[in-house]
Scaffold this motif. Structure first.
Motif, PDB file in Angstrom:
ATOM      1  N   UNK A 140       0.716  -1.239   0.050  1.00 24.95           N
ATOM      2  CA  UNK A 140       0.030   0.008   0.155  1.00 24.95           C
ATOM      3  C   UNK A 140       0.946   1.356  -0.172  1.00 24.95           C
ATOM      4  N   UNK A 141       0.172   2.284  -0.025  1.00 26.82           N
ATOM      5  CA  UNK A 141       0.892   3.796  -0.045  1.00 26.82           C
ATOM      6  C   UNK A 141       1.910   3.743   1.270  1.00 26.82           C
ATOM      7  N   UNK A 142       1.159   3.142   2.429  1.00 27.24           N
ATOM      8  CA  UNK A 142       2.023   3.491   3.546  1.00 27.24           C
ATOM      9  C   UNK A 142       3.333   2.430   3.559  1.00 27.24           C
ATOM     10  N   UNK A 143       3.043   1.251   3.095  1.00 23.73           N
ATOM     11  CA  UNK A 143       4.044   0.414   2.605  1.00 23.73           C
ATOM     12  C   UNK A 143       5.418   0.881   1.881  1.00 23.73           C
ATOM     13  N   UNK A 144       4.973   1.679   0.816  1.00 27.51           N
ATOM     14  CA  UNK A 144       5.731   2.348   0.039  1.00 27.51           C
ATOM     15  C   UNK A 144       6.656   3.335   0.569  1.00 27.51           C
TER      16      UNK A 144
END
Length: 237
Positions: free
Chosen positions: A130-134
């Motif tokens: 997800x964007x948080x992971x990225x």
């Protein structure tokens, strides 16, 4: 009666239509969960490739964006299959008035927790994709630190798998007792349920710092066997 048929149930020779449908539903759910797990290594190999590093970095995840969705689909399939199995078995027990008790309700709860844990694992695996992971690449530019973060994430995933296994072992013990007592399953499947619960739990207690093979192999093997047994019961009874 064949060996597989004898595993399913000691119920009357001709089951009501409703019970046959529930046995069939339980069988399909169990097989779905087993097949989803069996195809997982193949799907990961095809999508992510054989060159996946033992300790991945965010660069590797960004280059292989389909890894997370594939894992999520597989674990959702396992969770959905387990929930279908558990709820169908509970409906079968509910059809026997004297089977509705606190122990059987606890058995159902253990099964629901087990199925829900696999779906939770699906979301857990999707987290880094997800964007948080990225954003890990910005919060931790150092590759070694990224690997540490992802390793902690993997530890959490294993914890969820262990929780799913323990809950499923509780469901198995309940099925082995209540299911046998109320003629839902036959003696072979009841014994198999108890053995599968032991295969899941004993390695966790006696072999720390080892892969949870008891959960992965014992649970999935049981799901396949039980699924076939329920389907045969639905067809023959």
């Amino acid at each position: 009666m064949t060996a597989v048929e004898s595993m399913a149930a000691a119920a009357p020779a001709h089951l009501p239509i409703r019970e046959r449908r529930l046995y069939r539903t339980a069988g399909f759910g169990s097989v779905l969960a087993a097949v989803a797990w069996l195809v997982q290594p193949l799907l990961v190999f095809v999508v992510a490739g054989a060159d996946a590093p033992e300790t991945p970095t965010m660069d590797y995840l960004l280059e292989n964006p389909w890894g997370g969705p594939v894992e999520a689909a597989v674990f959702t399939g396992i969770g959905a299959g387990v929930l279908v199995l558990v709820l169908a078995v509970q409906a079968l027990l509910a059809g026997r008035a004297d089977a509705v008790s606190v122990p059987t309700r606890v058995t159902q709860l253990c099964g629901v927790i087990a199925g829900s844990a696999w779906i939770l694992l699906a979301g857990w695996y999707m987290g880094p994709y997800t964007s948080v992971g990225k954003a890990i690449t910005e919060a931790a530019p150092d590759v070694a630190l990224q690997q540490a973060v992802l390793q902690i994430h993997n530890v959490g995933a294993i914890g969820i798998i262990v929780a799913a296994g323990l809950a499923f072992a509780g469901w198995l013990l309940g099925l082995a007792t209540a299911g046998r007592t109320h003629a839902l399953i036959g003696r072979p499947l009841a014994v198999g349920s108890g053995l599968a619960a032991a295969v899941i739990v004993v390695p966790l207690l006696t072999m720390p710092f080892s892969p949870p093979w008891g959960v992965l192999l014992g649970m999935e093997a049981y799901l396949l066997i039980a699924g076939v047994a329920f389907l045969v019961k639905a067809r023959k009874a």
